[in-house]
Structure formats: C-alpha cells, structure tokens
Design a protein around this motif. Structure first.
Motif, short mmCIF file in Angstrom:
data_model
loop_
_atom_site.label_atom_id
_atom_site.label_comp_id
_atom_site.label_asym_id
_atom_site.label_seq_id
_atom_site.Cartn_x
_atom_site.Cartn_y
_atom_site.Cartn_z
N UNK A 1 4.42 48.69 41.50
CA UNK A 1 4.76 49.05 42.87
C UNK A 1 6.27 49.21 42.98
N UNK A 2 6.68 50.20 43.77
CA UNK A 2 8.11 50.39 43.94
C UNK A 2 8.42 51.40 45.01
N UNK A 3 9.70 51.75 45.09
CA UNK A 3 10.14 52.73 46.09
C UNK A 3 11.36 53.46 45.59
N UNK A 4 11.58 54.64 46.18
CA UNK A 4 12.76 55.44 45.88
C UNK A 4 13.84 55.06 46.89
N UNK A 5 14.95 54.56 46.39
CA UNK A 5 16.01 54.03 47.23
C UNK A 5 17.17 55.03 47.36
N UNK A 6 18.11 54.73 48.23
CA UNK A 6 19.28 55.59 48.38
C UNK A 6 20.05 55.63 47.08
N UNK A 7 20.77 56.73 46.81
CA UNK A 7 21.53 56.82 45.55
C UNK A 7 22.61 55.75 45.48
N UNK B 1 10.90 47.89 40.28
CA UNK B 1 10.33 48.93 41.11
C UNK B 1 11.30 49.67 42.01
N UNK B 2 12.55 49.24 42.07
CA UNK B 2 13.53 49.87 42.94
C UNK B 2 14.26 50.96 42.16
N UNK B 3 14.04 52.22 42.53
CA UNK B 3 14.58 53.37 41.81
C UNK B 3 15.55 54.12 42.71
N UNK B 4 16.86 54.02 42.47
CA UNK B 4 17.79 54.83 43.26
C UNK B 4 17.56 56.31 42.96
N UNK B 5 17.56 57.14 44.03
CA UNK B 5 17.41 58.58 43.81
C UNK B 5 18.56 59.04 42.91
N UNK B 6 18.25 59.73 41.82
CA UNK B 6 19.30 60.05 40.83
C UNK B 6 20.27 61.12 41.32
N UNK B 7 21.48 61.03 40.81
CA UNK B 7 22.49 62.04 41.11
C UNK B 7 22.17 63.33 40.36
#
Length: 241
Positions: free
Chosen positions: A229-235, A68-74
């Motif tokens: 469930x998850x969240x958008x994390x820092x890149x 569920x942890x998705x780093x914001x993509x470059x």
C-alpha cells in the motif's frame, strides 16, 4: 586503508517473520505478459517456441521504496504504474549458465512491487533508438512489499497480480500467463550476469499500465500472499516535476 567517504547503507526490505533482505542489484524484465506487449505496440509470441529473447533492464538498488511513499519524480509529466512479481535470490548462482529447472533453488522469497516508469522519457528514448535508463532507473522507482519466504508461497501458477488505484482496479493478471517463468528468466539472466544473493528480479507486468498523479493511493497485491500500500506524494527537492 580507510574509505574516502562513508560507505552507503544498502537498501533493505523487510522479510515476513524476521529480518531484512539487503538488496544488491535489481533486474527487470520487459514485455513478459503478451497482453502488455501488445498494448505497448510490440508483437507477442503465439507460443514458447516463438519467444525469442527476453528484454532486460536494470534499476539501481537504492530505487527501492519500502514505506509506500513515492515522491512524484522530477523530469516527467507521465509517470506510469506497472505491477510485478518480485523474486528475491538468497544464494549465489554457480559458475556458468543455470539450468532452468534448477534455477528456482536460488529463490529465497517473493513479493509484489511496482516498476514505475517515466513513460514520456522512455518513449522519447525509444523513438531515437536510445537506452531507456532515464525512463526506468530513477529515484524511488521500485516500491516493493515485504518479502515472503518461498516455502510459504507455494505454486506461482495459481496466483494473480492485482493493482488498484484509488479503489479502482487498473491491472489484473495471472502468473500462469508469464511468457518466461521464474526459472526461464534466471536461466536467461545467468547467460549475461553473475547472479548473487541479494539480487531482485521484477518479472514483468500485465496489461493495464497507466498514469499516476500526486495524491493517488495504490494497493498492489500478489493475491492471497502479500500486498503493498502506498501513495504518490509531492515531489522532493527543488527540481521541476
């Protein structure tokens, strides 16, 4: 003969009850809900006879995210969510074109996932008549729930998809509103590809797609069956988001 480099470990998705599902390939279906087709500026068929051909694209197998942890993509400033039914195939398809009525016998399990999209890159590619790859097929672009064996899911037509962002409902759609159902899509895919055990199919999204920001929490549900469930994390890394 030895490998010149270590063989990559396949992405694996937990299966409810026991075991993991190794992912071979990820197929995705575009514009499979009429309301989403219209919100993206495309014509929506008025009946099954007017459907034409489904829109397909692929994501790499290692785009799967299971925690569920998705780093914001470059490379983007406009990341969008698209909630989708996920279909997992547990058998190889026989040679030739599958009959739609028999195609679902290949299905091992179902889940819910997000087809994450770098919408600005996709829009720029569309405007130039270029492929969508950079907008769709990128790292961490396919978060997915655990998989639920098909025999525990039952009839799909009775189920709905719901996506909440920070507690607000953004997307909600009934699977009975799919333009092409699972059997239809596997039939159409079999005209183009050899379907195999380990393949996933993301079935398309209802209306309500929209942007995600760093820190956003999401809950995607195949209602009454499974949730992600998850969240958008820092890149990650040194690129510029």
């Amino acid at each position: 003969m030895t490998d010149a480099i270590p063989a990559p470990v396949p992405s694996r998705i937990p299966v409810r009850g026991d075991g993991h599902f190794p992912v071979r390939r990820i197929y995705c279906v575009g514009r499979n809900f009429a309301d989403h087709a219209r919100e993206m500026g495309a014509a929506a068929p008025a009946s099954k006879a007017e459907r034409g051909q489904p829109v397909f694209f692929l994501k790499p197998a290692d785009a799967i995210v299971v925690d569920g942890i998705v780093p914001y993509p470059h490379g983007t400033h406009d990341l969008h969510h698209e909630i989708e039914l996920v279909v997992a195939l547990g058998r190889d398809a026989p040679a030739g074109v599958l009959d739609a009525d028999a195609a679902e016998t290949l299905v091992f399990a179902y889940g819910v996932g997000l087809d994450l999209t770098r919408r600005d890159l996709q829009a720029a590619a569309k405007a130039k008549g270029l492929p969508w790859d950079t907008g769709k097929a990128f790292d961490h672009s396919a978060p997915v729930s655990e998989l639920v064996p098909a025999h525990d899911v039952g009839a799909l037509d009775a189920l709905t998809l719901t996506l909440q962002i920070n507690g607000e409902t953004r997307q909600h759609g009934a699977l009975s509103d799919l333009i092409w159902d699972v059997g239809d899509i596997l039939h159409e895919l079999s005209k183009l590809y050899a379907l195999r055990a380990g393949d996933l199919v993301f079935m398309g999204t209802p209306a309500g797609v929209g942007p995600l920001q760093i820190g956003d929490a999401f809950v995607a549900r195949l209602d009454g069956i499974v949730e992600l469930r998850g969240e958008i994390a820092v890149p990650t890394g040194t690129g510029v988001a």
